[in-house]
Design a protein around this motif. Structure first.
Motif, PDB file in Angstrom:
ATOM      1  N   CYS A  80       0.799  -1.204   0.000  1.00  0.00           N
ATOM      2  CA  CYS A  80       0.000   0.000   0.000  1.00  0.00           C
ATOM      3  C   CYS A  80       0.843   1.271   0.000  1.00  0.00           C
ATOM      4  O   CYS A  80       1.883   1.360   0.612  1.00  0.00           O
ATOM      5  CB  CYS A  80      -0.838  -0.045   1.247  1.00  0.00           C
ATOM      6  SG  CYS A  80      -1.540   1.484   1.613  1.00  0.00           S
ATOM      7  N   MET A  81       0.345   2.274  -0.720  1.00  0.00           N
ATOM      8  CA  MET A  81       1.064   3.538  -0.802  1.00  0.00           C
ATOM      9  C   MET A  81       0.530   4.565   0.195  1.00  0.00           C
ATOM     10  O   MET A  81       1.093   5.631   0.340  1.00  0.00           O
ATOM     11  CB  MET A  81       0.935   4.127  -2.209  1.00  0.00           C
ATOM     12  CG  MET A  81       1.569   3.288  -3.288  1.00  0.00           C
ATOM     13  SD  MET A  81       3.362   3.339  -3.198  1.00  0.00           S
ATOM     14  CE  MET A  81       3.644   4.980  -3.869  1.00  0.00           C
ATOM     15  N   SER A  82      -0.580   4.257   0.840  1.00  0.00           N
ATOM     16  CA  SER A  82      -1.147   5.244   1.760  1.00  0.00           C
ATOM     17  C   SER A  82      -0.421   5.215   3.091  1.00  0.00           C
ATOM     18  O   SER A  82       0.107   4.190   3.483  1.00  0.00           O
ATOM     19  CB  SER A  82      -2.627   4.955   1.993  1.00  0.00           C
ATOM     20  OG  SER A  82      -3.287   4.872   0.772  1.00  0.00           O
ATOM     21  N   ASP A  83      -0.422   6.341   3.766  1.00  0.00           N
ATOM     22  CA  ASP A  83       0.325   6.431   5.011  1.00  0.00           C
ATOM     23  C   ASP A  83      -0.480   5.993   6.224  1.00  0.00           C
ATOM     24  O   ASP A  83       0.076   5.532   7.199  1.00  0.00           O
ATOM     25  CB  ASP A  83       0.815   7.868   5.219  1.00  0.00           C
ATOM     26  CG  ASP A  83       1.868   8.245   4.183  1.00  0.00           C
ATOM     27  OD1 ASP A  83       2.546   7.333   3.694  1.00  0.00           O
ATOM     28  OD2 ASP A  83       1.992   9.428   3.870  1.00  0.00           O
ATOM     29  N   ILE A  84      -1.781   6.178   6.174  1.00  0.00           N
ATOM     30  CA  ILE A  84      -2.581   5.882   7.355  1.00  0.00           C
ATOM     31  C   ILE A  84      -3.811   5.043   6.983  1.00  0.00           C
ATOM     32  O   ILE A  84      -4.562   5.400   6.095  1.00  0.00           O
ATOM     33  CB  ILE A  84      -3.048   7.180   8.050  1.00  0.00           C
ATOM     34  CG1 ILE A  84      -1.835   7.929   8.612  1.00  0.00           C
ATOM     35  CG2 ILE A  84      -4.034   6.871   9.174  1.00  0.00           C
ATOM     36  CD1 ILE A  84      -2.187   9.243   9.272  1.00  0.00           C
ATOM     37  N   HIS A  85      -3.961   3.949   7.675  1.00  0.00           N
ATOM     38  CA  HIS A  85      -5.156   3.113   7.528  1.00  0.00           C
ATOM     39  C   HIS A  85      -5.796   2.939   8.874  1.00  0.00           C
ATOM     40  O   HIS A  85      -5.127   2.631   9.841  1.00  0.00           O
ATOM     41  CB  HIS A  85      -4.780   1.727   7.013  1.00  0.00           C
ATOM     42  CG  HIS A  85      -4.510   1.725   5.576  1.00  0.00           C
ATOM     43  ND1 HIS A  85      -5.497   1.557   4.657  1.00  0.00           N
ATOM     44  CD2 HIS A  85      -3.379   1.927   4.891  1.00  0.00           C
ATOM     45  CE1 HIS A  85      -4.962   1.641   3.448  1.00  0.00           C
ATOM     46  NE2 HIS A  85      -3.682   1.867   3.564  1.00  0.00           N
ATOM     47  N   LEU A  86      -7.078   3.114   8.920  1.00  0.00           N
ATOM     48  CA  LEU A  86      -7.750   3.033  10.195  1.00  0.00           C
ATOM     49  C   LEU A  86      -9.052   2.276  10.017  1.00  0.00           C
ATOM     50  O   LEU A  86      -9.849   2.596   9.135  1.00  0.00           O
ATOM     51  CB  LEU A  86      -8.037   4.466  10.657  1.00  0.00           C
ATOM     52  CG  LEU A  86      -8.113   4.763  12.124  1.00  0.00           C
ATOM     53  CD1 LEU A  86      -6.942   4.168  12.892  1.00  0.00           C
ATOM     54  CD2 LEU A  86      -8.134   6.266  12.309  1.00  0.00           C
ATOM     55  N   GLN A  87      -9.250   1.265  10.844  1.00  0.00           N
ATOM     56  CA  GLN A  87     -10.551   0.626  10.864  1.00  0.00           C
ATOM     57  C   GLN A  87     -11.397   1.362  11.863  1.00  0.00           C
ATOM     58  O   GLN A  87     -11.022   1.477  13.029  1.00  0.00           O
ATOM     59  CB  GLN A  87     -10.410  -0.833  11.268  1.00  0.00           C
ATOM     60  CG  GLN A  87     -10.528  -1.734  10.066  1.00  0.00           C
ATOM     61  CD  GLN A  87     -10.637  -3.185  10.449  1.00  0.00           C
ATOM     62  OE1 GLN A  87     -10.401  -3.550  11.591  1.00  0.00           O
ATOM     63  NE2 GLN A  87     -10.982  -3.993   9.491  1.00  0.00           N
ATOM     64  N   VAL A  88     -12.516   1.913  11.416  1.00  0.00           N
ATOM     65  CA  VAL A  88     -13.349   2.673  12.347  1.00  0.00           C
ATOM     66  C   VAL A  88     -14.540   1.829  12.784  1.00  0.00           C
ATOM     67  O   VAL A  88     -15.189   1.184  11.977  1.00  0.00           O
ATOM     68  CB  VAL A  88     -13.828   4.014  11.748  1.00  0.00           C
ATOM     69  CG1 VAL A  88     -12.705   5.029  11.782  1.00  0.00           C
ATOM     70  CG2 VAL A  88     -14.337   3.839  10.327  1.00  0.00           C
ATOM     71  N   ARG A  89     -14.798   1.873  14.072  1.00  0.00           N
ATOM     72  CA  ARG A  89     -15.921   1.129  14.615  1.00  0.00           C
ATOM     73  C   ARG A  89     -17.175   1.963  14.551  1.00  0.00           C
ATOM     74  O   ARG A  89     -17.119   3.173  14.365  1.00  0.00           O
ATOM     75  CB  ARG A  89     -15.636   0.794  16.079  1.00  0.00           C
ATOM     76  CG  ARG A  89     -14.490  -0.144  16.235  1.00  0.00           C
ATOM     77  CD  ARG A  89     -14.148  -0.246  17.689  1.00  0.00           C
ATOM     78  NE  ARG A  89     -13.208  -1.341  17.910  1.00  0.00           N
ATOM     79  CZ  ARG A  89     -12.937  -1.821  19.110  1.00  0.00           C
ATOM     80  NH1 ARG A  89     -13.537  -1.326  20.163  1.00  0.00           N
ATOM     81  NH2 ARG A  89     -12.080  -2.797  19.237  1.00  0.00           N
ATOM     82  N   ARG A  90     -18.280   1.311  14.778  1.00  0.00           N
ATOM     83  CA  ARG A  90     -19.537   2.045  14.850  1.00  0.00           C
ATOM     84  C   ARG A  90     -19.490   3.006  16.043  1.00  0.00           C
ATOM     85  O   ARG A  90     -18.826   2.748  17.046  1.00  0.00           O
ATOM     86  CB  ARG A  90     -20.690   1.068  14.999  1.00  0.00           C
ATOM     87  CG  ARG A  90     -20.673   0.345  16.331  1.00  0.00           C
ATOM     88  CD  ARG A  90     -22.009  -0.243  16.689  1.00  0.00           C
ATOM     89  NE  ARG A  90     -22.335  -1.413  15.878  1.00  0.00           N
ATOM     90  CZ  ARG A  90     -23.568  -1.641  15.435  1.00  0.00           C
ATOM     91  NH1 ARG A  90     -24.537  -0.802  15.713  1.00  0.00           N
ATOM     92  NH2 ARG A  90     -23.817  -2.715  14.726  1.00  0.00           N
ATOM     93  N   VAL A  91     -20.210   4.139  15.901  1.00  0.00           N
ATOM     94  CA  VAL A  91     -20.336   5.079  17.015  1.00  0.00           C
ATOM     95  C   VAL A  91     -21.609   4.706  17.765  1.00  0.00           C
ATOM     96  O   VAL A  91     -22.687   4.696  17.179  1.00  0.00           O
ATOM     97  CB  VAL A  91     -20.450   6.529  16.506  1.00  0.00           C
ATOM     98  CG1 VAL A  91     -20.617   7.489  17.671  1.00  0.00           C
ATOM     99  CG2 VAL A  91     -19.228   6.891  15.682  1.00  0.00           C
ATOM    100  N   PRO A  92     -21.503   4.388  19.046  1.00  0.00           N
ATOM    101  CA  PRO A  92     -22.727   4.015  19.767  1.00  0.00           C
ATOM    102  C   PRO A  92     -23.652   5.217  19.861  1.00  0.00           C
ATOM    103  O   PRO A  92     -23.222   6.308  20.213  1.00  0.00           O
ATOM    104  CB  PRO A  92     -22.223   3.604  21.158  1.00  0.00           C
ATOM    105  CG  PRO A  92     -20.739   3.634  21.092  1.00  0.00           C
ATOM    106  CD  PRO A  92     -20.322   4.406  19.883  1.00  0.00           C
ATOM    107  N   TYR A  93     -24.927   5.021  19.539  1.00  0.00           N
ATOM    108  CA  TYR A  93     -25.942   6.078  19.626  1.00  0.00           C
ATOM    109  C   TYR A  93     -25.943   6.766  20.962  1.00  0.00           C
ATOM    110  O   TYR A  93     -25.998   7.952  21.100  1.00  0.00           O
ATOM    111  CB  TYR A  93     -27.348   5.456  19.580  1.00  0.00           C
ATOM    112  CG  TYR A  93     -27.911   5.202  18.243  1.00  0.00           C
ATOM    113  CD1 TYR A  93     -27.616   5.998  17.151  1.00  0.00           C
ATOM    114  CD2 TYR A  93     -28.813   4.149  18.086  1.00  0.00           C
ATOM    115  CE1 TYR A  93     -28.185   5.724  15.939  1.00  0.00           C
ATOM    116  CE2 TYR A  93     -29.376   3.885  16.871  1.00  0.00           C
ATOM    117  CZ  TYR A  93     -29.073   4.664  15.803  1.00  0.00           C
ATOM    118  OH  TYR A  93     -29.643   4.392  14.621  1.00  0.00           O
ATOM    119  N   GLU A  94     -25.990   5.885  21.989  1.00  0.00           N
ATOM    120  CA  GLU A  94     -26.307   6.371  23.330  1.00  0.00           C
ATOM    121  C   GLU A  94     -25.155   7.151  23.957  1.00  0.00           C
ATOM    122  O   GLU A  94     -25.297   7.752  24.994  1.00  0.00           O
ATOM    123  CB  GLU A  94     -26.721   5.196  24.236  1.00  0.00           C
ATOM    124  CG  GLU A  94     -25.668   4.123  24.435  1.00  0.00           C
ATOM    125  CD  GLU A  94     -25.681   3.060  23.332  1.00  0.00           C
ATOM    126  OE1 GLU A  94     -25.073   2.007  23.531  1.00  0.00           O
ATOM    127  OE2 GLU A  94     -26.281   3.295  22.258  1.00  0.00           O
TER     128      GLU A  94
END
Ligand SMILES: [Zn+2]
Length: 198
Positions: A80-94
């Motif tokens: 990969c050529m990208s510098d940053i990879h992030l797996q983002v989790r769901r944002v809890p509603y509450e």
């Protein structure tokens, strides 16, 4: 997906060329690409609360819909050529971040502006036009400005130096620190695609 293909040239060369019958023109196109995609057709692959209903082969097919060269630049893969990879989790509603003692955008903006001023000052004396932020560094500048200690060098595997050191430099700048420390490096390594720092 054809539209995505047109991103290849600006991502690689930071210019965009538009060709018409009357001739072609090249424009500067230096930008930060921030891209997001679902992990699978149903969208829940890797989710901690809801199970993904896709078959392994359909997950693979879905991720392959982006062409190899574009994938190479933006998606989790070993080359990969990208510098940053992030797996983002769901944002809890509450529990929105604002009620949870999270920082305001204004505070974060201030920190980013400070880090960018540090970077502009760092490169001001070099006389290299267009070098304003850490992402613009070439191999020589990485060597000059991103030295790490022994522990840091042990964290890095050969070959991945520049991909990891540039974001590491930025993380150190964001904390206002001149010297790169192991924890800055460890944070940057977290943003690498899974399966290595390649
Ligand atoms: Zn799924």
């Amino acid at each position: 997906m054809r539209n995505l293909e047109t991103l290849r040239q600006p991502l690689e060369d930071k210019v965009v060329t538009i060709s018409r019958a009357s001739g072609s023109l090249t424009f500067p196109a230096n930008f930060v690409a921030v891209c997001a995609m679902n992990p699978c057709p149903c969208g829940y692959y890797g989710d901690e609360r809801k199970e993904c209903t896709c078959s392994p082969s359909s997950v693979q097919r879905y991720q392959k819909r982006i062409s190899g060269p574009i994938m190479d630049r933006m998606a989790p893969c070993a080359h990969c050529m990208s510098d940053i990879h992030l797996q983002v989790r769901r944002v809890p509603y509450e529990k929105p971040a604002s009620l949870d003692g999270g920082e305001s955008s204004a505070v974060i903006r201030g920190r980013v502006e400070t880090a960018r001023r540090i970077q502009a000052a760092r490169f001001a004396g070099l006389g290299k036009a267009g070098m304003l932020v850490n992402g613009d560094m070439g191999p020589a500048e990485v060597q000059q400005f991103c030295s790490t200690d022994e522990a840091g060098r042990n964290l890095l595997r050969a070959g991945a130096y520049h991909r990891v050191l540039k974001p590491t430099r930025t993380i150190a700048d964001l904390t206002g620190e001149e010297a790169i420390r192991t924890e800055h490096l460890a944070e940057a390594l977290q943003y690498r695609p899974r399966g290595g720092v390649g």
